[in-house]
Design a protein around this motif. Structure first.
Motif, PDB file in Angstrom:
ATOM      1  N   ASP A  78      24.564  -4.962 -26.218  1.00 45.86           N
ATOM      2  CA  ASP A  78      24.205  -3.528 -26.868  1.00 45.86           C
ATOM      3  C   ASP A  78      22.770  -3.164 -26.391  1.00 45.86           C
ATOM      4  O   ASP A  78      22.475  -2.009 -26.619  1.00 45.86           O
ATOM      5  CB  ASP A  78      24.324  -3.675 -28.400  1.00 45.86           C
ATOM      6  CG  ASP A  78      25.763  -3.830 -28.599  1.00 45.86           C
ATOM      7  OD1 ASP A  78      26.448  -3.559 -27.809  1.00 45.86           O
ATOM      8  OD2 ASP A  78      26.085  -4.665 -29.822  1.00 45.86           O
ATOM      9  N   GLY A  79      21.896  -3.921 -25.864  1.00 41.92           N
ATOM     10  CA  GLY A  79      20.619  -3.688 -25.727  1.00 41.92           C
ATOM     11  C   GLY A  79      19.832  -3.541 -26.815  1.00 41.92           C
ATOM     12  O   GLY A  79      20.280  -3.844 -27.970  1.00 41.92           O
ATOM     13  N   MET A  80      18.688  -2.742 -26.669  1.00 39.53           N
ATOM     14  CA  MET A  80      18.023  -2.576 -27.831  1.00 39.53           C
ATOM     15  C   MET A  80      17.480  -0.948 -27.852  1.00 39.53           C
ATOM     16  O   MET A  80      17.007  -0.659 -26.834  1.00 39.53           O
ATOM     17  CB  MET A  80      16.645  -3.192 -27.834  1.00 39.53           C
ATOM     18  CG  MET A  80      15.769  -3.304 -28.993  1.00 39.53           C
ATOM     19  SD  MET A  80      14.312  -4.827 -28.997  1.00 39.53           S
ATOM     20  CE  MET A  80      13.283  -3.901 -27.726  1.00 39.53           C
ATOM     21  N   ASP A  81      17.742  -0.102 -28.909  1.00 39.85           N
ATOM     22  CA  ASP A  81      17.600   1.069 -29.088  1.00 39.85           C
ATOM     23  C   ASP A  81      16.330   1.279 -29.209  1.00 39.85           C
ATOM     24  O   ASP A  81      15.693   2.574 -28.844  1.00 39.85           O
ATOM     25  CB  ASP A  81      18.775   1.738 -29.986  1.00 39.85           C
ATOM     26  CG  ASP A  81      20.324   1.768 -29.735  1.00 39.85           C
ATOM     27  OD1 ASP A  81      20.440   1.731 -28.375  1.00 39.85           O
ATOM     28  OD2 ASP A  81      20.948   1.728 -30.577  1.00 39.85           O
ATOM     29  N   ASP A  82      15.716   0.794 -30.204  1.00 36.41           N
ATOM     30  CA  ASP A  82      14.405   1.006 -30.684  1.00 36.41           C
ATOM     31  C   ASP A  82      13.388   0.147 -30.055  1.00 36.41           C
ATOM     32  O   ASP A  82      13.805  -0.789 -29.730  1.00 36.41           O
ATOM     33  CB  ASP A  82      14.414   0.939 -32.355  1.00 36.41           C
ATOM     34  CG  ASP A  82      15.120   2.203 -32.910  1.00 36.41           C
ATOM     35  OD1 ASP A  82      15.581   2.859 -32.420  1.00 36.41           O
ATOM     36  OD2 ASP A  82      15.207   2.002 -34.282  1.00 36.41           O
ATOM     37  N   LEU A  89       7.619  -0.594 -32.900  1.00 40.65           N
ATOM     38  CA  LEU A  89       7.588   0.662 -33.566  1.00 40.65           C
ATOM     39  C   LEU A  89       8.618   1.116 -34.668  1.00 40.65           C
ATOM     40  O   LEU A  89       8.658   1.918 -35.607  1.00 40.65           O
ATOM     41  CB  LEU A  89       7.457   1.784 -32.677  1.00 40.65           C
ATOM     42  CG  LEU A  89       6.257   1.834 -31.605  1.00 40.65           C
ATOM     43  CD1 LEU A  89       6.498   2.892 -30.595  1.00 40.65           C
ATOM     44  CD2 LEU A  89       4.918   1.920 -32.141  1.00 40.65           C
ATOM     45  N   GLN A  90       9.640   0.211 -34.164  1.00 39.68           N
ATOM     46  CA  GLN A  90      11.014   0.520 -35.159  1.00 39.68           C
ATOM     47  C   GLN A  90      11.569   1.778 -34.963  1.00 39.68           C
ATOM     48  O   GLN A  90      11.969   2.536 -36.088  1.00 39.68           O
ATOM     49  CB  GLN A  90      10.784  -0.040 -36.760  1.00 39.68           C
ATOM     50  CG  GLN A  90      10.477  -1.410 -36.814  1.00 39.68           C
ATOM     51  CD  GLN A  90      11.974  -2.173 -36.519  1.00 39.68           C
ATOM     52  OE1 GLN A  90      12.840  -2.110 -37.113  1.00 39.68           O
ATOM     53  NE2 GLN A  90      11.672  -3.230 -35.588  1.00 39.68           N
ATOM     54  N   ASP A  91      11.390   2.395 -33.925  1.00 44.29           N
ATOM     55  CA  ASP A  91      11.893   3.813 -33.435  1.00 44.29           C
ATOM     56  C   ASP A  91      12.027   3.833 -32.139  1.00 44.29           C
ATOM     57  O   ASP A  91      11.364   3.185 -31.292  1.00 44.29           O
ATOM     58  CB  ASP A  91      10.719   4.706 -33.979  1.00 44.29           C
ATOM     59  CG  ASP A  91      11.117   6.074 -34.313  1.00 44.29           C
ATOM     60  OD1 ASP A  91      12.195   6.580 -33.944  1.00 44.29           O
ATOM     61  OD2 ASP A  91      10.153   6.773 -35.108  1.00 44.29           O
ATOM     62  N   GLN A  92      12.663   4.894 -31.649  1.00 45.31           N
ATOM     63  CA  GLN A  92      13.117   5.078 -30.150  1.00 45.31           C
ATOM     64  C   GLN A  92      11.604   5.330 -29.521  1.00 45.31           C
ATOM     65  O   GLN A  92      11.686   5.169 -28.151  1.00 45.31           O
ATOM     66  CB  GLN A  92      14.333   6.106 -29.983  1.00 45.31           C
ATOM     67  CG  GLN A  92      15.635   5.578 -30.602  1.00 45.31           C
ATOM     68  CD  GLN A  92      16.577   6.398 -30.242  1.00 45.31           C
ATOM     69  OE1 GLN A  92      16.485   7.464 -29.995  1.00 45.31           O
ATOM     70  NE2 GLN A  92      17.947   5.862 -30.367  1.00 45.31           N
ATOM     71  N   ASP A  93      10.959   6.211 -30.028  1.00 42.09           N
ATOM     72  CA  ASP A  93       9.651   6.715 -29.313  1.00 42.09           C
ATOM     73  C   ASP A  93       8.607   6.804 -30.348  1.00 42.09           C
ATOM     74  O   ASP A  93       8.623   6.389 -31.526  1.00 42.09           O
ATOM     75  CB  ASP A  93       9.934   8.154 -28.583  1.00 42.09           C
ATOM     76  CG  ASP A  93       9.231   8.541 -27.546  1.00 42.09           C
ATOM     77  OD1 ASP A  93       8.308   7.569 -27.388  1.00 42.09           O
ATOM     78  OD2 ASP A  93       9.168   9.843 -27.335  1.00 42.09           O
ATOM     79  N   TYR A  94       7.330   7.013 -29.842  1.00 43.31           N
ATOM     80  CA  TYR A  94       6.212   7.168 -30.642  1.00 43.31           C
ATOM     81  C   TYR A  94       5.821   8.670 -30.805  1.00 43.31           C
ATOM     82  O   TYR A  94       5.977   9.435 -29.832  1.00 43.31           O
ATOM     83  CB  TYR A  94       4.967   6.297 -30.001  1.00 43.31           C
ATOM     84  CG  TYR A  94       4.368   6.902 -28.796  1.00 43.31           C
ATOM     85  CD1 TYR A  94       3.101   7.689 -28.820  1.00 43.31           C
ATOM     86  CD2 TYR A  94       4.949   6.623 -27.535  1.00 43.31           C
ATOM     87  CE1 TYR A  94       2.688   8.313 -27.875  1.00 43.31           C
ATOM     88  CE2 TYR A  94       4.466   7.068 -26.462  1.00 43.31           C
ATOM     89  CZ  TYR A  94       3.305   7.849 -26.434  1.00 43.31           C
ATOM     90  OH  TYR A  94       2.747   8.376 -25.262  1.00 43.31           O
ATOM     91  N   ILE A 142      12.925 -10.678 -28.820  1.00 40.73           N
ATOM     92  CA  ILE A 142      12.985  -9.450 -28.130  1.00 40.73           C
ATOM     93  C   ILE A 142      13.714  -9.609 -26.899  1.00 40.73           C
ATOM     94  O   ILE A 142      14.473  -8.594 -26.697  1.00 40.73           O
ATOM     95  CB  ILE A 142      11.306  -8.938 -27.887  1.00 40.73           C
ATOM     96  CG1 ILE A 142      10.937  -8.555 -29.319  1.00 40.73           C
ATOM     97  CG2 ILE A 142      11.502  -7.749 -27.156  1.00 40.73           C
ATOM     98  CD1 ILE A 142       9.407  -8.241 -29.582  1.00 40.73           C
ATOM     99  N   ASN A 143      13.174 -10.458 -25.982  1.00 43.14           N
ATOM    100  CA  ASN A 143      13.856 -10.666 -24.560  1.00 43.14           C
ATOM    101  C   ASN A 143      15.512 -10.757 -24.854  1.00 43.14           C
ATOM    102  O   ASN A 143      16.350 -10.311 -24.301  1.00 43.14           O
ATOM    103  CB  ASN A 143      13.373 -11.922 -23.801  1.00 43.14           C
ATOM    104  CG  ASN A 143      11.842 -11.481 -23.280  1.00 43.14           C
ATOM    105  OD1 ASN A 143      11.594 -10.314 -23.031  1.00 43.14           O
ATOM    106  ND2 ASN A 143      11.287 -12.324 -23.169  1.00 43.14           N
TER     107      ASN A 143
END
Length: 151
Positions: A75-79, A83-88, A67-68
């Motif tokens: 590109d960073g991490m979008d999600d 959660l495998q999503d951008q938000d909860y 993850i780090n």
């Protein structure tokens, strides 16, 4: 002073007992982790960004390093990885369930479902490994929502 010290010791022992209990089985580890993680997000905390020490209780060192690396990549991490999503969704908080996990040696895999409303659920395939301290999350993938049964 003695009461305060006694309360501190009792709290520490209770925390250690809870930590040990959540690591006894992969399903329990997953449920405890996601309940804690979503509650932290709901309090506007970011366990990953704030390097919360509880992550080490639930997640393998290998996954934390992955993850780090993703976060620091160009590109960073979008999600959110877990959660495998951008938000909860607010509907996910306090609504975590899990299927029975399939055991294969020191690995286990099962589905974690966030939310009760079928229109607002997130299905995750969670893999754990058994380490000396107990079960720890080692991989999370988004799972496509199961299709409705034919009628």
């Amino acid at each position: 002073m003695k009461k305060w010290l006694l309360m501190l010791v009792v709290s520490f022992v209770a925390f250690q007992a809870a930590a040990a209990a959540h690591n006894d089985d992969p399903q329990g580890t997953s449920l405890t982790f996601y309940s804690w993680y979503l509650a932290a997000l709901d309090k506007e905390e970011s366990p990953i960004d704030e390097h919360d020490p509880l992550l080490n209780e639930y997640v393998t060192e290998r996954l934390l390093q992955k993850i780090n690396l993703l976060i620091k990549s160009p590109d960073g991490m979008d999600d959110d990885y877990f959660l495998q999503d951008q938000d909860y969704s607010d509907g996910w908080v306090n609504n975590v369930s899990a299927s029975r996990f399939t055991l294969n040696g020191d690995r286990a895999t099962g589905e974690v479902i966030l939310g009760r409303d079928p229109a607002d659920q997130q299905h995750l395939l969670v893999s754990l490994v058994h380490e000396r301290e107990g079960w720890k999350i080692d991989e999370v993938e988004a799972e496509s929502t199961p299709s409705a049964a034919p009628q």
